[in-house]
Write an enzyme that holds these catalytic residues in place. Structure first.
Site, PDB file in Angstrom:
ATOM      1  CG  ASP A 479      21.640   5.374  18.415  1.00  0.00           C
ATOM      2  OD1 ASP A 479      22.274   6.312  17.619  1.00  0.00           O
ATOM      3  OD2 ASP A 479      22.129   4.486  18.762  1.00  0.00           O
ATOM      4  CG  ASP A 549      29.105   4.935  19.287  1.00  0.00           C
ATOM      5  OD1 ASP A 549      28.193   5.351  20.249  1.00  0.00           O
ATOM      6  OD2 ASP A 549      28.803   4.222  18.182  1.00  0.00           O
TER       7      ASP A 549
HETATM    8  C1  GLA Z   1      24.841   3.338  18.347  1.00  0.00           C
HETATM    9  C2  GLA Z   1      25.193   4.184  19.601  1.00  0.00           C
HETATM   10  C3  GLA Z   1      25.524   3.214  20.723  1.00  0.00           C
HETATM   11  C4  GLA Z   1      24.694   2.116  20.733  1.00  0.00           C
HETATM   12  C5  GLA Z   1      24.357   1.449  19.452  1.00  0.00           C
HETATM   13  C6  GLA Z   1      23.290   0.222  19.459  1.00  0.00           C
HETATM   14  O1  GLA Z   1      26.397   3.114  17.874  1.00  0.00           O
HETATM   15  O2  GLA Z   1      26.084   5.253  19.533  1.00  0.00           O
HETATM   16  O3  GLA Z   1      25.553   3.905  22.160  1.00  0.00           O
HETATM   17  O4  GLA Z   1      23.399   2.750  21.424  1.00  0.00           O
HETATM   18  O5  GLA Z   1      23.883   2.204  18.338  1.00  0.00           O
HETATM   19  O6  GLA Z   1      22.996  -0.258  18.241  1.00  0.00           O
END
Ligand code: GLA
Length: 738
Positions: A479, A549
């Site tokens: 990420d 997301d």
């Molecule tokens: C980001 C990612 C999510 C999740 C969060 C965790 O927003 O896109 O899928 O992994 O971080 O903090």
């Protein structure tokens, strides 16, 4: 041979199965562009394509070439300050401050195949798919700096890959202030510019506008390719649709700051430039050193935007994605993020894992919060060791329990980040990006690690690699949840600070390279708060990416449809999440959520321990259904049918067709259910018109021609008690019966 060279006339004709790209050496020694588009026969010379006429009041090259006016010419890699007043492809600054260059063609090399680039993600031809590479060598008469312009032809996907490489063989440093990967000078401006723009939770929506005089561009200065603009763009004729018409697709194999621009000049010609954003960029080309630009991808078709997307998708699977995974079915996963957020421990997770296993789900992905003392997003990034209270017996123990069930295991990291509250920060405050004199800008309470520092890469490699080994991970979610601010490295001298953002992304690539080589069987998924770094640079290392997301099925229609223009569905992570949806509170049925997520790499991201037996049974059925058709969903030929960006966007439909046209699945999604609505039909694409098919359980035989040209009548969605009839989805499973 796909590259035909007329050495006497210095003419290069690059042919693919359906396209031609022709360039030549112009009378002033620079490279000129003659043509790019539908395939032309090879000729001795192309006087017609080079035609120009003298116009008054313009700069000429020199007294020896009194009618040679750079402003009138289509060029391959235009320089600055010699009478072509459009944006240049590059800018080279000499020690005396002059920015004038005179690069002249010297000679060329032609080789079979395509080699990878050192340190940068790049296309390759490991399968000997008839690729051929032409490199034109140029030399600057003023500084002696060399420039290699590389062109690789991938004939069967109608793709041309381009890049530029500067080399300084002299004893004096020069500075590169701009270095595009690709320039395309089109002879007219009657094109629509298709861009894929948005923001967090609404990535890659399609915007289509006609070109206008002047400069129009998309870019990022965030240190990442960004949620806001994607480096992929299309130039299409105004009448081009998904099914017909001509279009150029352009993309960049790069994950950092980029700029794609189109400049329409006073003669209505269009100059396209694709490459690293020249803002916030300056590279010291020290004596004896090279600068290699990222590669740009160029593709053309006269058969519509579906064809363009398809040929690019096939190309990426064959020549960009890690061959270990390129054609490998992706596991159905369950991710605990939207199920638990930070509130979990080993036992709670094991309940999810056990239940997921019973449903047939194949992999468990442990998301954020397993390390340091991270119980919210204010802490511990950089401390890539176990969160002891959550895993009292350690991570290996947990990993063994998951594997003992026969499930695969994945883990979340955010390698490039550091929390102020971390052991790593306490030990190495100087590893943070930013001028120590500045007040650093936090984002999600976190700061960025200086990925230009070899010791940072070594630290991250050591930590992450040992966790991968100890837990026998099958998958890593990498990420990246904030953008670069105060771009500055304490390690670099003043004269190199403008190199920082590029060096940063080179550091990211280096870490990816080391980890993927050390763990060749681990599937990496890239993520950046959803789709904030959804690009070809990432795709080279991480064959799939978290698309957004935003997991709401309705929002996903535009996100996945927009993404499909430039990227194949096997790259798109697509999860079924809970309702009301966490991002927008919308309630959609489990069937609709599944029917949208099927057209990507399916996952579940909800607390299955809170679901009813009937819902669990439905998930079990979805998993079994997806397993049966997984290869088709992930690797079938994708067709957009009804666009969520067209009209009122009430209906979206798309489908996947098997390579042998023996099976297909189409999805149809309706937002609002209008009473007494106009008649609707579902049309199919990509079938064999001669073959006979059935659709779903209906025994009625249909020819492919009938399904494609007459379509099927779609009855009104019937309201069911207790359910909204809005946000409905239908799947059409098409099977050839002969
Ligand atoms: C980001 C990612 C999510 C999740 C969060 C965790 O927003 O896109 O899928 O992994 O971080 O903090």
């Amino acid at each position: 041979m796909t590259i035909k060279i007329n050495a006497q006339k210095n003419l290069f004709h690059l042919q693919t199965d359906h396209t031609s790209y022709i360039l030549t050496v112009m009378p002033n020694g620079e490279l000129g562009q003659l043509y790019y588009g539908d395939r032309l026969p090879v000729k001795e010379h192309y006087a017609n394509l080079a035609q120009r006429e003298e116009r008054g009041g313009m700069a000429t090259w020199n007294d020896g070439l009194p009618d040679f006016q750079p402003e009138m010419l289509k060029q391959e890699y235009a320089s600055l300050g010699k009478g072509d007043f459009r944006l240049p492809a590059f800018q080279l600054t000499q020690p005396n401050g002059s920015r004038t260059s005179e690069f002249a063609y010297q000679d060329y090399t032609l080789t079979a195949g395509k080699k990878r680039l050192a340190g940068l993600p790049a296309t390759f031809d490991d399968t000997h798919d008839d690729a051929e590479t032409l490199v034109c060598h140029l030399k600057d008469a003023i500084t002696g700096v060399r420039l290699d312009l590389a062109y690789t032809v991938f004939p069967h996907q109608d793709v041309l890959v381009r890049s530029a490489r500067f080399h300084n063989p002299t004893t004096t440093a020069v500075t590169l202030n701009a270095a595009a990967s690709l320039q395309l000078d089109l002879p007219d401006a009657d094109y629509d510019f298709l861009q894929f723009a948005g923001d967090w939770a609404r990535e890659r929506h399609l915007y289509r506008t006609h070109l206008r005089p002047g400069l129009q561009s998309i870019d990022s200065l965030r240190g990442a390719s960004s949620h806001q603009e994607n480096p992929f763009m299309i130039l299409a004729r105004p009448d081009t649709t998904d099914d017909q018409g001509s279009a150029f697709g352009l993309n960049l194999v790069y994950s950092g700051n980029f700029q794609d621009s189109v400049e329409v000049d006073q003669f209505a010609t269009s100059r396209v430039l694709v490459g690293i954003n020249p803002h916030e960029f300056g590279w010291q080309l020290a004596p004896g050193t090279d600068f290699q630009t990222p590669e740009a991808i160029l593709s053309y078709t006269d058969r519509g935007l579906n064809q363009l997307s398809q040929q690019l998708g096939v190309f990426y699977q064959a020549h960009l994605v890690n061959p270990t995974f390129a054609h490998q079915d992706r596991p159905i996963l369950i991710n605990n993020w939207e199920a638990t957020y930070f509130d979990f421990n080993e036992e709670k997770l094991m309940t999810i894992v056990q239940q997921a296993h019973d449903l047939g789900i194949e992999m468990f992905v442990l998301d954020d919060g397993w390390f340091g003392h991270r119980n919210d997003d204010t802490t511990s990034l950089g401390d890539w060791f176990v969160n002891q209270p959550k895993f009292p017996h350690g991570l290996t123990h947990f990993g063994d329990r998951v594997h003992a069930l026969g499930m695969q295991l994945g883990l979340w990291f955010e390698p490039e980040m550091i929390s102020q509250d971390s052991d790593l920060y306490r030990q190495h405050p100087d590893w943070v990006v930013g001028d120590p004199a500045a007040t650093l800008t936090p984002s999600r309470h976190q700061f960025v690690l200086d990925m230009t520092r070899p010791e940072v890469i070594d630290y991250l490699f050591g930590k992450i690699s040992s966790v991968i080994s100890a837990m026998h991970l099958d998958y890593v979610k990498w990420d990246m949840n904030r953008n670069l601010t105060e771009a500055f490295s304490r390690r670099l001298g003043a004269e190199q600070q403008l190199e920082f953002t590029h060096r940063y992304i080179l550091g990211v690539y280096q870490l990816y390279d080391r980890l993927t080589h050390a763990h060749p069987d681990v599937l990496f998924e890239s993520c950046a708060s959803g789709g904030g770094r959804f690009d070809l640079g990432m795709m080279y290392y991480a064959p799939q990416a978290w698309t957004s997301d935003d997991t709401d099925a309705v929002e996903r229609l535009k996100i996945q449809c927009g993404t499909s223009y430039g990227y194949p569905q096997a790259m798109m992570g697509a999860h079924v999440s809970a309702v009301p949806n966490d991002q927008n509170g919308r309630v959609t049925s489990l069937a609709t959520r599944g029917a949208v997520a099927f057209f990507g790499d399916l996952g579940y991201e909800l607390d299955i321990t809170q679901m009813t037996p009937a819902e669990l049974e439905q998930i079990k059925e979805q998993v079994a259904f997806y397993q049966e058709h997984r290869h088709l969903f992930q690797f079938g030929t994708f067709y957009r049918v009804d666009s969520p960006f067209a009209g009122d966007g009430n209906v979206t439909s798309w489908g996947v067709v098997a390579a042998d046209q023996g099976s297909a699945i189409f999805g149809r999604y309706q937002l609002l259910n209008h009473p007494n609505a106009p008649y609707q039909r579902q049309f199919f694409k990509g079938l064999d018109p001669q073959r006979t098919y059935t659709v779903n359980q209906d025994p009625e035989p249909f020819s492919g021609a009938e399904l494609m040209h007459a379509g099927l009548f779609v009855p009104t969605v019937k309201p069911q008690q207790g359910y909204s009839s809005d946000f409905s989805a239908q799947l059409f499973i098409v099977r050839a019966v002969q």
